[in-house]
Structure formats: C-alpha cells, structure tokens
Design a protein around this motif. Structure first.
Motif, PDB file in Angstrom:
ATOM      1  N   ALA A  66      60.434  55.210  22.841  1.00 22.17           N
ATOM      2  CA  ALA A  66      60.435  54.460  21.729  1.00 22.17           C
ATOM      3  C   ALA A  66      59.776  54.619  21.479  1.00 22.17           C
ATOM      4  O   ALA A  66      59.023  54.847  20.477  1.00 22.17           O
ATOM      5  N   ARG A 112      57.350  57.234  20.172  1.00 21.40           N
ATOM      6  CA  ARG A 112      57.464  57.910  18.437  1.00 21.40           C
ATOM      7  C   ARG A 112      57.435  56.709  18.050  1.00 21.40           C
ATOM      8  O   ARG A 112      57.065  57.376  16.230  1.00 21.40           O
ATOM      9  N   HIS A 113      57.444  55.598  17.785  1.00 23.87           N
ATOM     10  CA  HIS A 113      57.519  54.780  16.515  1.00 23.87           C
ATOM     11  C   HIS A 113      56.195  53.915  16.242  1.00 23.87           C
ATOM     12  O   HIS A 113      55.884  52.775  14.763  1.00 23.87           O
ATOM     13  N   ARG A 136      52.632  53.889  16.521  1.00 25.53           N
ATOM     14  CA  ARG A 136      51.559  55.576  16.631  1.00 25.53           C
ATOM     15  C   ARG A 136      50.523  54.746  16.360  1.00 25.53           C
ATOM     16  O   ARG A 136      49.694  54.554  14.494  1.00 25.53           O
TER      17      ARG A 136
END
Lengths: 489, 89
Positions: free
Chosen positions: A355, A358-359, A361
């Motif tokens: 996670a 993914r979140h 960056r």
C-alpha cells in the motif's frame, strides 16, 4: 510566529509555553468543568511522572482505551511528554478488533479504564490507579523527551475499504500539520466526534498546539445548537452524519449562534445538505477535504457552495495535482486521480509495503480519489478511483449518479455501486434513503436518473429505510453490494 | 418467478433502450397479459436497445444474455418463454 515558538517541536514544550504565557486561558471545556492551560500542563506533568514512576517503558507502544475525553487527552499528552508511542484501542470497537489492531501495531502496554480493556500479550495498567498516584504525589519534574522525530501517534484510517491502514506521526509532523491548519489559537472548537476517533484526537491536538480551546461534549446529549450557545463555540467541526443532526437541532431549536462557524469534512457533503444548513442552521458553512495521511488539503468557504459540490481551493503550501491515466497532468476541468504534498504528511503505512508503494510516489501522497481542478482552482472530488464502474467500456462515477438522484425531491441520500456482471462488467445500481414523510418507488427514480444520465444511469434503485453507515457516517457500499443480491429464480 | 414478472422485465428493458412501443399502453397491457407478441425486427431494436434489454434481464432476473444471442429468438414471446424455462430449471 516568534523565534521562540519556531524552536519548539514537542507538545510538552508547547504546553509549557502556553502555561507560562496564558495560564488562565481555557484549554479544555466540558459541560462540568474547565481546565486552563496552567492546570492542563500540571495534570499532564503529574500523570507523566506517575507513569514513569509506575515503570512505563517509553520505548514500547501503549494502547489507550480511555473513554473520558479529558482523561484521554491528558493521557495522550503525558505519553507524548515521555516519548511513548501510542495507539487508540477505541472502547466502541469489539474486543477482537482492538486485539487485532494491538497485534498489528505491537502494543506492549494497555492504559485502560477497566480490566476488560486488557488485550492478550500486553500489560494492563489501570488509568484511575495511576491518576490517583499522580494526584497523591502532585509532583511534576518537567523533564521530558525532546526528540520530535520519533513516530509516536499511530492513527488508523476509517477501514471502509478493508483492513484499516495505519500511519504513525512524529510530533514534528503533527506540529507541521497544526501550523498549516485553520488558526484555532483564539477559537473555541467543538468536534462532537469522540476523541477516540483518530481525526478527532488529531484536531484536538492541533487546537492545543495553537493555544485554542477544545470544547468537549464528553457524553452530553444536548442538541448541537444548545452546546454551541452554552459554550460560546466559534468553530463546530462535523462529519456529514453530524451535519444531519445539526439540521434536526436547528429545525427544532433555531439556528446556531451568529458567532459559530461550521466545518464539515470526512466524506462527500451533498449540495442539498449544504443548502439546508445554510438556510436553517448557519450561513457560515465550510466544507473541507483531507485525509488521515495528510490532514487538511482544501476548504470551501460559504460563498463557494454550488452544484459542483466543490471542496474549495487548496491553500498556499499544499500543492495538489490531478493526473491522467498516463500520469501526465490533467487540464483544468479534466477528471483524473489526485495527488498532494502537505506539511507533516505521512510517508508510508505501518507494516504495509504494498500500500505504501501504491499511495506514496515521488514525494507525493495519492489517496486514490478522482478529482477535477476547475479553471477557478476549485477542487471537486468525484469519489474513489476504485469505485469507478466500467460497463461495456463506459466509465461511470458513483458520485454522478448520487448527485442526480439527490436532486429528486423525495431523496435524502443516494449511494451508487456496481452489480458485477460477467457479460457487461459492472452494472450501475443505487440505494437511497428518502426524506422524512416522502414516498417514492425505485422505478420512478430509475426513470428520473435515466432522463439526466442516459446510458450512465442506474439500472435499479432500491429504496431503504436507512443506508448502512460506519460510525463516522460513511455509507458502507460493501454492505449494499452484499445486500442487493441477484433476484431469486 | 411468474410469467408476468418476466414480461415486465422485458418491457422495462425495452423502455430503457428507447423502444417507443414499450411505453404505449396498447402494446404494454396485452404483452404483459401474454396476448400480444412482436418480433425484434418489428420493434426495430438497435444495438443500444439490445444492450439495454440484456442489462435489464440480468438486473431483474439474474440471467446473463449477450446482445447477439437475442437473434436466436423469433420474438419477444419466445424470449420470455425461454427465460421462464431457465428460471424454473
């Protein structure tokens, strides 16, 4: 800000400063008592010393199951003063949920109100016994930890999309968030949601960092309008669910005092609710957008409420961008996924590398929300990217269906979600709650939506007595999906 | 699920696809009673109308049909009969 304040990085130092400069200013106000900054600093210092004398290991993580609002805040500040990491194991949660969170975070101590607050594998410490010892000793050494870079406050997300993600904030993060937030230094702030809710705790910490006053309902069942009048509340902070309670109270007892401003956030605030609050409760309505991972991102002021349902422009110092699928920047008015950089924001999730990747960056946080930034710089949120439905190659946003259904005079709240189809992908359907005293059939609502949305309309609308919601008032779409089973043959 | 429920789902699917006959009482009532039939050619279903009819069948009855499969049926009556048979199977 004075140079002296700039150097201050811990809550203990900040509290000591407030206690010195404005000892008689109210820090915490409840229906029964007022605690000034001088008294609060003393209470916190005494409790911290008693915890230290009681052998609390400040390197271990403490779980807090403390129901009293003042007790919870004092315990939080005492643990911060000791440099002890903490997580709320909320009393409203079932024991199994508390135990799972304690295990995920690695809780070694539980500071609780009663023995059944204990969780397996952690030492239980009764808060009232420690507090009695603190009052008996009445001693405050005032020697606290000064490392503001260690993660100390663990917060969980709402968990509407599965197992809650966890972020951990150091004091310098919380301080940066507080500095970037609305200036509460001269305000009396009431947030009816209990301090055990993570964001309620954070807002109370912001208020105390700034030297404002936290007004605490602390179990009082009075109408919101009465609480605001009695305690001269200047900021009332609400979830959409509390927004509905405010409307009920205002219609029964009259509007809020003229000095009370209202901020609603945490979920979509439909234009119908905004207009109703503006008409019946207060003309001073603000709607904000933020996340657990960043805190405050944007706010719409009272002049900005229109059918777009904007959450306002991001303030200076909070860059917000909207990206296309190829990660180039979207044009004004073009929908895409939002990303944000905000002071003191989290940099990852605890124990969840997938996670995190993914979140978080390139130095940005990507909440997974779909949004547009209009030509006037206003941010409009269109819901979760994960919630977007694709039916036969057509992209359909739940919020566009919800906004249309809520224009029907009988509909109070709508929730759109997909019915999975092997043939068509995701067929949009919806469930609604009707306004009190109104009647309407699902077929009429399907036709109403079709007239506005055409092929993107819901193919079925269920009329429910009440939409399923979590404790913060967010509609639980997973339960709607499960409840709207396919018809029996 | 009875025949009238199945026929009602077909009417709603046709309405969603913009098929004008589906909204007309002179067609609706006898079709729901099972005393009037129509072929897909007579109803002039375009591709969008075929898709809407299939979606309506899936949402109301839980039966998945591809728009191309509609060509297998001689008329609405034949489609209704097949759906009833599937639901009773």
């Amino acid at each position: 800000m004075t140079p002296e304040r700039r150097r201050i990085v811990t809550f203990a130092e900040r509290l000591a400063l407030h206690a010195r400069d404005r000892a008689e200013a109210p820090a915490l106000v409840t229906p029964r008592a007022t605690l000034t900054y001088g008294a609060l600093a003393h209470e916190v210092a005494c409790l911290a010393d008693a915890l230290r004398a009681g052998g609390l290991d400040a390197t271990a993580i403490t779980g807090l199951t403390v129901r009293g609002e003042v007790d919870h805040i004092v315990a939080t500040l005492a643990l911060l003063a000791l440099g002890c990491p903490m997580v709320a194991l909320a009393s409203r949660e079932p024991a199994a949920t508390r135990a799972r969170l304690a295990s995920r975070v690695g809780v070694a101590w539980v500071l609780g109100d009663r023995p059944d607050d204990a969780v397996a594998g952690a030492r239980y410490v009764d808060l009232s016994a420690i507090r009695d010892a603190a009052h008996a000793a009445n001693r405050a050494t005032g020697t606290w930890q000064r490392d503001a870079s260690r993660p100390l406050v663990y917060l969980t997300g709402s968990g509407t999309t599965g197992e809650p993600k966890i972020v951990a904030y150091a004091e310098r993060d919380l301080a940066a968030q507080a500095e970037a937030h609305i200036d509460f230094s001269r305000e009396r702030v009431l947030r009816p949601a209990h301090v055990e809710f993570n964001n309620s705790k954070r807002m109370r910490l912001y208020t105390l960092w700034q030297g404002g006053t936290c007004v605490l309902a602390d179990g009082a069942t009075d109408a919101l309008t009465a609480l605001c009048a009695r305690h001269a509340v200047t900021w009332l902070e609400l979830s959409p669910l509390h927004g509905a309670s405010l409307l009920e109270a205002a219609r029964a007892h009259g509007p809020l005092p003229a000095s009370t401003r209202v901020r609603i956030g945490g979920a979509r605030v439909p234009i119908a609710m905004r207009r109703a609050i503006l008409k019946d409760a207060t003309p001073r309505l603000y709607v904000s957008y933020g996340t657990t991972e960043t805190s405050f991102i944007s706010i719409a002021d009272p002049a900005m409420h229109d059918a777009r349902e904007t959450v306002g422009p991001p303030p200076a110092g909070v860059p917000v961008e909207v990206l296309r699928a190829d990660r180039t920047r979207a044009a004004p008015g073009e929908s895409g996924t939002i990303r944000v950089r905000a002071p003191g924001m989290a940099t990852g999730y605890v124990g969840d590398d997938v996670a995190t990747a993914r979140h978080f960056r390139d130095g940005w946080f990507e909440p997974g929300d779909l949004a547009t930034i209009d030509v006037d710089g206003h941010l409009v949120i269109h819901g979760r990217a994960d919630d977007m439905m694709i039916m036969n190659g057509i992209n359909i946003y739940p919020v566009e269906i919800e906004r249309i259904l809520e224009r029907h005079p009988a509909v109070e709240t709508a929730a759109a979600f997909p019915l999975a189809s092997a043939m068509h992908g995701q067929i949009p359907v919806a469930a609604v709650e009707l306004r009190t005293g109104m009647r309407c059939g699902g077929g009429e609502l399907v036709a109403f939506a079709r007239a506005a949305l055409g092929v993107r309309a819901p193919r079925r609308v269920e009329v429910l007595d009440a939409l399923p919601r979590n404790a913060q008032g967010k509609v639980l779409k997973r339960e709607l999906v499960a409840g709207l089973a396919r018809p029996e043959a | 699920m009875d025949a009238r429920t199945v026929r009602q789902a077909l009417i709603e699917g046709l309405e969603a696809g913009g098929v004008s006959e589906a909204s007309q009482i002179k067609f609706r009532a006898p079709f729901l009673d099972g005393t009037l039939d129509a072929t897909f050619e007579e109803l002039a279903l375009d591709s969008l109308a075929r898709m809407e009819l299939c979606i309506a069948i899936e949402v109301a009855l839980g039966v998945s049909l591809a728009p191309e499969e509609l060509q297998r049926y001689r008329s609405l009556d034949a489609l209704a009969d097949d759906l009833i048979a599937r639901l009773r199977a």
